[in-house]
Design an enzyme around this catalytic site. Structure first.
Site, PDB file in Angstrom:
ATOM      1  N   ASP A 452       0.831  -1.209   0.000  1.00  0.00           N
ATOM      2  CA  ASP A 452       0.000   0.000   0.000  1.00  0.00           C
ATOM      3  C   ASP A 452       0.866   1.260   0.000  1.00  0.00           C
ATOM      4  O   ASP A 452       2.084   1.217   0.265  1.00  0.00           O
ATOM      5  CB  ASP A 452      -0.897  -0.027   1.252  1.00  0.00           C
ATOM      6  CG  ASP A 452      -2.239   0.634   1.027  1.00  0.00           C
ATOM      7  OD1 ASP A 452      -2.356   1.446   0.091  1.00  0.00           O
ATOM      8  OD2 ASP A 452      -3.175   0.367   1.819  1.00  0.00           O
ATOM      9  N   ASP A 518     -10.551   2.018  -3.730  1.00  0.00           N
ATOM     10  CA  ASP A 518     -11.135   1.660  -2.435  1.00  0.00           C
ATOM     11  C   ASP A 518     -12.652   1.636  -2.504  1.00  0.00           C
ATOM     12  O   ASP A 518     -13.309   1.185  -1.571  1.00  0.00           O
ATOM     13  CB  ASP A 518     -10.699   2.677  -1.369  1.00  0.00           C
ATOM     14  CG  ASP A 518      -9.390   2.277  -0.711  1.00  0.00           C
ATOM     15  OD1 ASP A 518      -8.921   1.157  -0.962  1.00  0.00           O
ATOM     16  OD2 ASP A 518      -8.843   3.096   0.049  1.00  0.00           O
TER      17      ASP A 518
HETATM   18  C1  DGJ Z   1      -5.911   1.792   1.802  1.00  0.00           C
HETATM   19  C2  DGJ Z   1      -6.239   0.617   0.946  1.00  0.00           C
HETATM   20  O1  DGJ Z   1      -6.660   1.041  -0.318  1.00  0.00           O
HETATM   21  C3  DGJ Z   1      -7.275  -0.246   1.641  1.00  0.00           C
HETATM   22  O2  DGJ Z   1      -7.668  -1.306   0.810  1.00  0.00           O
HETATM   23  C4  DGJ Z   1      -6.708  -0.737   2.924  1.00  0.00           C
HETATM   24  O3  DGJ Z   1      -5.656  -1.623   2.682  1.00  0.00           O
HETATM   25  C5  DGJ Z   1      -6.257   0.430   3.783  1.00  0.00           C
HETATM   26  N1  DGJ Z   1      -5.388   1.314   3.061  1.00  0.00           N
HETATM   27  C6  DGJ Z   1      -5.544  -0.048   5.013  1.00  0.00           C
HETATM   28  O4  DGJ Z   1      -5.029   0.969   5.732  1.00  0.00           O
END
Ligand code: DGJ
Length: 715
Positions: A452, A518
């Protein structure tokens, strides 16, 4: 082979590129587009002569031409391809072509040329490579070398592609967190349309591609040329039309002042700029997809159905709860279990812990072993979330090494999600992260990292050099990913960045999929996935089924829409399914099965999108390479003014093939009040691809935000 040609003709996969080496300064691309067939040297020369512009009143005596690196010294009055200087000197170089080299694999047409241009006075050397790959995708890269004995500071070096005069409309994408890759269109008028990204990653608002085409071009038709930059840092993508009838698209890295200063003998190579063209965006994307799929590193196994814990449990890492979730995942057919954010030291929420990549003993007293072993016993792979480039100020790492944070002057950059960014170009940081990640991968059976990156960069300077360091950080990131993969050859890595803020073919050269967004609201996902899919094939796009109520929009949707929208992607589940009853689990399992039946088709076939006249509906599909089988998803996005909605037509099929058409399971026909069954579901119909493309079939009457699958198979 050393060549003395004055023209090169590259040909591959229905594409021709004609390069005129006689242009002043740099070579010019005379044509990029439809295959012109075999041309003699004399015919190429005539093509070049026919394309030379006239001198006009009020203009230069030598009219400027659009070259690979347009420069002032050759009469270019618009944005130069190269901008740089030696403390203000040598600001306008004059290159002369000194070497050419071409490759014609297996004695076939030329597909690649290397050109060397030198400015003896400014002491600069540019090696340009143009390659038409097997998909007809045009790759352009330049390597600039400083031949002088003083520093040369590069401001930018852009790759330039000419587009036809018929290109009068531009399409690019913008976006934000939870809504990446929203399309926007503009007239392509005189002037410059620039999309800069200064977020240290492409960013949610960056354009994934810039397309220039005939007015109203769509997915099915309209001549269109597009450019994409395979780079995960700051970038500039632009289109420009001049009064002298030049039209171009450009792409390159965006550099901060002083960021790239070439010492004597040093070189800089631009990121790969990729040009695609075709009749409609589907043809444009086909070249991207074929090219990506031809990479030796492209995943060759079925994409495992993924159960991700994030929207299921967030930071509530409780072994019993996660074990029950894994059990439910295995029960519905998941093949990979990914433990998301929250497993490492001090990470109870998103305010602390980043940087301390040790398993938290409080919540995992026996380490990750119990969950890793439980997942393995269920026959699933185990995946782990990490965010290596980041650090929370509230962490042991930040307290011990404040100088490891990217910064400039006497202050730290403004925080984003309570975090700062580490300087991977600092060898000590690189070594620490490599050691930590390697140790975790060695300690547990981890098949997959979800990598991430949750904030945009600001003021990204290195304390080692005192200079801006986005470029060096992107290069270091690529090295780190490669090193981990070479130490753990079976490891797969997902590139996530607050969802889809780092989506590009540069990062995908070092990773195995992107987290598309997301937002898993399926209605939003229709657009996000459609425009991501212009460049990124389905098998590299994470697409999950969320819970009935979307966490990012608050809307509720039936499972058929949530699952149907995710079906062609790298499919997964992100929902607390441990709370489902048997009937609900069975329904979900049927969708996982449906995905498994269709994934080979979706992950090797052609992705197609219909340009429906009724914009309240969406029709998209995947068609097998032999065009014998296709699966389409028809969605009533909002209510239509027409009732029934009328016929829909199907792109991508073989005109001369006869197909049977049926509603595909697990979706079922909708029987709303007062409505009969669809005739073609009652009486099976056999139609040619041509009839399906031109006449079509009646669309099912659906409620808004409902989706149905339509199977079209050769009989
Ligand atoms: C942002 C990501 O896009 C999510 O899927 C998740 O992993 C969160 N971060 C976790 O902090």
């Amino acid at each position: 082979m050393q060549s003395r040609n004055e023209y090169f003709h590259l040909r591959s996969a229905g594409t021709s590129v004609v390069i005129d080496l006689t242009a002043l300064g740099f070579p010019a691309i005379v044509h990029w587009g439809e295959d012109l067939g075999e041309l003699t040297e004399a015919q190429l020369e005539d093509l070049g002569i026919a394309g030379r512009p006239q001198r006009v009143s009020g203009g230069l005596d030598t009219p400027s031409r659009l070259t690979l690196v347009p420069l002032e010294s050759a009469g270019w009055h618009n944005e130069p391809g190269l901008v740089g200087s030696r403390h203000g000197r040598d600001f306008s170089p004059t290159f002369v072509l000194t070497e050419t080299h071409s490759d014609a694999p297996d004695g076939g047409p030329t597909t690649s040329v290397r050109l060397r241009s030198v400015d003896e006075h400014a002491q600069l050397d540019i090696q340009s490579t143009l390659t038409l790959d097997g998909a007809g995708l045009l790759h352009q890269q330049h390597t600039l070398t400083n031949l002088g004995d003083t520093d040369y500071e590069v401001q930018h070096l852009l790759a330039t592609f000419p587009v036809p005069q018929s290109a009068r409309e531009l399409l690019d994408t913008t976006g934000r967190h939870l809504r990446e890759r929203s399309p926007q269109r503009h007239g392509f008028t005189t002037g410059r349309h620039v999309r800069d990204s200064r977020r240290g990653r492409p960013g949610a608002d960056s354009t994934l591609f810039l397309a220039a085409g005939t007015p109203g071009f769509g997915f099915e038709r309209g001549l269109v040329h597009a450019v994409h930059l395979a780079w995960s840092g700051n970038q500039r993508v632009a289109a420009e039309r001049t009064v002298a009838s030049h039209a171009l698209v450009q792409a390159g890295e965006l550099l901060a002042p002083g960021e790239l200063c070439l010492g004597p003998g040093e070189s800089y190579t631009t990121p790969d700029a990729l040009g695609s063209w075709g009749d409609g965006l589907t043809a444009v994307s086909a070249r991207f997809h074929d090219s990506v799929r031809a990479r030796p590193s492209h995943p060759s196994t079925s994409r495992p159905v993924t159960l991700n814990t994030w929207e299921a449990v967030y930071f509530d890492h409780d072994l019993d709860r996660l074990t029950r979730l894994a059990d439910a995942g295995a029960r519905v057919g998941a093949e990979r279990f990914v433990l998301d954010d929250g497993w490492f030291r001090g990470r109870r929420d998103d305010t602390a812990g980043l940087g301390d990549w040790f398993v938290d003993d409080d919540i995992w007293p026996r380490g990750l072993t119990p969950i890793v072993e439980h997942v393995a016993a269920l026959g699933m792979q185990f995946g782990l979330w990490v965010e290596p480039e980041m650090v929370n100020p509230d962490s042991e790492l930040a307290r011990a090494h404040p100088d490891w944070i990217l910064q400039t002057g006497d202050h730290l950059p403004l925080e984003g999600r309570q975090q700062q960014v580490l300087d991977l170009s600092n060898g000590a940081v690189f070594d620490y992260l490599l050691e930590r990640l390697d140790a975790l991968l060695g300690a547990y059976d981890i098949a997959y990292l979800k990598w991430d990156h949750n904030r945009d960069l600001l003021e990204a300077g290195s304390t080692v050099t005192g200079k801006a360091a986005v470029h060096s950080n992107v290069r270091a990131l690529y090295r780190l990913l490669d090193e981990l993969k070479s130490r753990h050859p079976a490891l797969e890595i997902e590139s996530c960045a607050s969802g889809g803020a780092r989506v590009d073919l540069g990062i995908l050269d070092h990773t195995d999929r992107i987290w598309t967004s997301d937002c898993i609201d399926p209605i939003e996902r229709l657009t996000i996935q459609k425009y991501t899919n212009v460049v990124v094939p389905y098998e590299l796009m994470g697409a999950h089924i969320g819970g009935p109520r979307s966490h990012s929009t608050g809307r509720r949707h039936e499972l058929a829409l949530r699952a149907g929208a995710a079906l062609p992607g790298h499919f997964g589940i992100e929902w607390d399914i441990s709370r489902l009853d048997d009937a609900e689990l069975n329904e979900l399992a049927a969708w996982v099965d449906a995905h498994k039946r269709v994934r080979e088709l979706a992950h090797t076939g052609r992705a197609v999108y219909a340009d429906l006249p009724d914009e309240t509906a969406d029709l998209r599909g995947v068609v097998s390479r032999d065009r014998d089988r296709a699966l389409y998803a028809y969605t009533q996005v909002t209510s239509s003014a027409s009732y029934p909605p009328g016929p829909i037509t199907f792109p991508g099929l073989d005109d001369d093939q006869v197909y049977g058409v049926s509603l595909a399971s697990p979706t079922t026909p909708l029987d709303g009040a007062g409505q009969s069954s669809l005739a073609w579901t009652e009486h099976p119909v056999h139609l040619t691809g041509r009839s399906l493309r031109t006449v079509g079939i009646q669309a099912p009457v659906l409620f808004p935000e409902q989706l149905r699958l339509i199977d079209i198979s050769a009989i």
